[in-house]
Write an enzyme that holds these catalytic residues in place. Structure first.
Site, PDB file in Angstrom:
ATOM      1  N   GLY A  57      -6.266  -8.161   7.134  1.00 60.65           N
ATOM      2  CA  GLY A  57      -7.147  -6.938   6.745  1.00 60.65           C
ATOM      3  C   GLY A  57      -8.602  -7.027   7.491  1.00 60.65           C
ATOM      4  O   GLY A  57      -9.258  -6.078   6.921  1.00 60.65           O
ATOM      5  N   SER A 111      -3.275  -8.125  10.363  1.00 58.36           N
ATOM      6  CA  SER A 111      -3.800  -6.891  11.153  1.00 58.36           C
ATOM      7  C   SER A 111      -2.596  -6.458  12.395  1.00 58.36           C
ATOM      8  O   SER A 111      -2.983  -5.977  13.403  1.00 58.36           O
ATOM      9  CB  SER A 111      -5.150  -7.212  11.735  1.00 58.36           C
ATOM     10  OG  SER A 111      -6.008  -7.299  10.870  1.00 58.36           O
ATOM     11  N   HIS A 142       1.528 -15.747  -0.766  1.00 61.76           N
ATOM     12  CA  HIS A 142       0.419 -15.232   0.079  1.00 61.76           C
ATOM     13  C   HIS A 142      -1.006 -15.731  -0.178  1.00 61.76           C
ATOM     14  O   HIS A 142      -1.270 -16.151  -1.218  1.00 61.76           O
ATOM     15  CB  HIS A 142       0.346 -13.727  -0.325  1.00 61.76           C
ATOM     16  CG  HIS A 142      -0.156 -12.964   0.765  1.00 61.76           C
ATOM     17  ND1 HIS A 142      -1.516 -12.731   0.708  1.00 61.76           N
ATOM     18  CD2 HIS A 142       0.330 -12.063   1.803  1.00 61.76           C
ATOM     19  CE1 HIS A 142      -1.932 -11.833   1.625  1.00 61.76           C
ATOM     20  NE2 HIS A 142      -0.798 -11.467   2.325  1.00 61.76           N
ATOM     21  N   GLU A 198       0.525 -16.081   8.434  1.00 61.75           N
ATOM     22  CA  GLU A 198      -0.450 -15.089   8.410  1.00 61.75           C
ATOM     23  C   GLU A 198      -1.761 -15.747   8.309  1.00 61.75           C
ATOM     24  O   GLU A 198      -2.208 -16.506   7.193  1.00 61.75           O
ATOM     25  CB  GLU A 198      -0.293 -14.507   6.802  1.00 61.75           C
ATOM     26  CG  GLU A 198       0.885 -13.722   6.654  1.00 61.75           C
ATOM     27  CD  GLU A 198       0.822 -12.683   5.784  1.00 61.75           C
ATOM     28  OE1 GLU A 198       1.107 -11.302   6.162  1.00 61.75           O
ATOM     29  OE2 GLU A 198       0.183 -12.762   4.652  1.00 61.75           O
ATOM     30  N   ASN A 250       4.040  -5.262   3.007  1.00 60.35           N
ATOM     31  CA  ASN A 250       3.500  -5.868   1.737  1.00 60.35           C
ATOM     32  C   ASN A 250       2.327  -4.704   1.418  1.00 60.35           C
ATOM     33  O   ASN A 250       1.390  -4.477   1.846  1.00 60.35           O
ATOM     34  CB  ASN A 250       2.937  -6.964   1.983  1.00 60.35           C
ATOM     35  CG  ASN A 250       2.001  -7.666   0.685  1.00 60.35           C
ATOM     36  OD1 ASN A 250       2.209  -7.011  -0.380  1.00 60.35           O
ATOM     37  ND2 ASN A 250       1.513  -8.744   0.927  1.00 60.35           N
ATOM     38  N   GLU A 279      -3.572 -14.352  -0.549  1.00 60.05           N
ATOM     39  CA  GLU A 279      -4.395 -13.706  -1.531  1.00 60.05           C
ATOM     40  C   GLU A 279      -4.051 -14.312  -2.878  1.00 60.05           C
ATOM     41  O   GLU A 279      -4.727 -14.385  -3.914  1.00 60.05           O
ATOM     42  CB  GLU A 279      -4.067 -12.125  -1.402  1.00 60.05           C
ATOM     43  CG  GLU A 279      -4.799 -11.675  -0.246  1.00 60.05           C
ATOM     44  CD  GLU A 279      -4.269 -10.122   0.298  1.00 60.05           C
ATOM     45  OE1 GLU A 279      -3.453  -9.664  -0.259  1.00 60.05           O
ATOM     46  OE2 GLU A 279      -4.865 -10.046   1.429  1.00 60.05           O
ATOM     47  N   LYS A 293       0.590  -4.598  -1.177  1.00 61.79           N
ATOM     48  CA  LYS A 293      -0.435  -5.128  -2.037  1.00 61.79           C
ATOM     49  C   LYS A 293      -0.791  -4.198  -3.092  1.00 61.79           C
ATOM     50  O   LYS A 293       0.248  -3.768  -3.745  1.00 61.79           O
ATOM     51  CB  LYS A 293      -1.619  -5.536  -1.136  1.00 61.79           C
ATOM     52  CG  LYS A 293      -1.359  -6.276   0.190  1.00 61.79           C
ATOM     53  CD  LYS A 293      -2.307  -6.729   0.839  1.00 61.79           C
ATOM     54  CE  LYS A 293      -2.130  -7.627   1.916  1.00 61.79           C
ATOM     55  NZ  LYS A 293      -3.053  -8.148   2.794  1.00 61.79           N
TER      56      LYS A 293
HETATM   57  P1  13P Z   1      -2.938  -6.464   6.878  1.00 63.30           P
HETATM   58  O1  13P Z   1      -1.585  -6.060   7.908  1.00 63.30           O
HETATM   59  O2  13P Z   1      -3.481  -5.461   6.213  1.00 63.30           O
HETATM   60  O3  13P Z   1      -3.946  -7.471   7.896  1.00 63.30           O
HETATM   61  O4  13P Z   1      -2.419  -7.551   6.043  1.00 63.30           O
HETATM   62  C1  13P Z   1      -1.335  -8.486   6.396  1.00 63.30           C
HETATM   63  C2  13P Z   1      -0.769  -9.097   5.336  1.00 63.30           C
HETATM   64  O5  13P Z   1      -1.493  -9.985   4.283  1.00 63.30           O
HETATM   65  C3  13P Z   1       0.489  -8.932   4.854  1.00 63.30           C
HETATM   66  O6  13P Z   1       0.980  -9.840   3.946  1.00 63.30           O
END
Ligand code: 13P
Length: 254
Positions: A176, A216, A100, A170, A11, A102, A13
């Site tokens: 992150g 992560s 997600h 997640e 992803n 976010e 982002k």
């Molecule tokens: P990170 O791998 O940067 O922690 O993000 C995970 C994520 O949100 C994937 O959709």
């Protein structure tokens, strides 16, 4: 690792301009081509919308699939700034991520919104990755399993099968942050998700449906996570932006 075919999904982002996306996609495609037709896992990349057609071209013929990071619940209409699942399919995507954390946080998406989006993705002929996960506050309050069950019940599309639907667990506190869930913490939730899926759609579908871990994930922790009985791959953010890191995670799924 289970009998389910692992999926390693990136992803991206809101990262990368056209040249970056093209180079990253070409790098992943080269790695994927290097292992030929018998790859033991599925590889997916999910770029920002403006990069999708460039990335679709860059991975053509490699076996790497492309997905959108979100889709609207409607096919078309007056929805400024949105992109429909039909448009993603038309642009060459095979997948859409929905729900997600976010999106849930930045755009106020509810479980009902996520479910409607997931159903739109299926109706457009896409496969869908439905994301769920608890916040740190919810975990510390002992609500982890309840929250994940409730999000799953609210967000899973009608018509979900092992072929057309993937769940991504997640934990919000791991996204992150560099704070990865331990393999035991992740497995506990994945097992609870599979048990809930069994109650919702039956053991056959639940047993075949892939549940990805996200938060992560890195080359150094991927093998242990994916070595857990109910962890069937990863949804990777930061580490998906570098070919070597992303591929290091894919190698750990072998
Ligand atoms: P990170 O791998 O940067 O922690 O993000 C995970 C994520 O949100 C994937 O959709």
């Amino acid at each position: 690792m289970s009998a389910r075919r692992p999926m390693i999904a990136g992803n991206w982002k809101m990262n990368g301009l056209l040249a970056d996306g093209k180079a990253l996609a070409a790098g992943v495609a080269d790695k994927r081509k290097g292992i030929g037709a018998d790859a033991p896992f599925d590889i997916l990349v999910c770029p920002p919308f403006p990069l999708i057609t460039t990335v679709v071209d860059a991975v053509a013929g490699s076996g790497v699939a492309v997905g959108g990071q979100d889709c609207h619940m409607n096919v078309s209409g007056a929805h400024t700034g949105d992109t429909s699942a039909t448009m993603l399919k038309d642009a060459g995507c095979g997948f859409a991520i929905v729900g997600h954390s976010e999106r849930r946080t930045d755009h106020g998406e509810t479980d009902a919104t996520v479910k409607a989006k997931a159903e739109a993705a299926l109706a457009a002929g896409l496969k869908v990755i439905v994301c769920i996960g608890e916040t740190l506050e919810e975990r510390e309050a002992g609500k982890t399993i309840d929250i994940n069950k409730s999000q799953l019940n609210g967000s899973l599309p009608d018509g979900a099968t092992a072929e057309n639907c993937i769940v991504a667990y997640e934990p919000v506190w791991a996204i992150g942050t560099g704070k990865v869930a331990t393999p035991e913490q992740a497995q506990e939730v994945h097992a609870a998700i599979r048990a809930e899926l069994t109650a919702m759609v039956g053991g056959d579908i639940a047993g075949g449906m892939r549940i990805l871990y996200g938060g992560s994930m890195k080359p150094g922790n991927a093998a242990e996570l994916m070595g857990q009985a109910d962890i069937d791959g990863g949804l990777i953010g930061g580490a998906a932006l570098k070919v070597e890191d992303f591929w290091g995670i894919a190698e750990a799924a072998k």
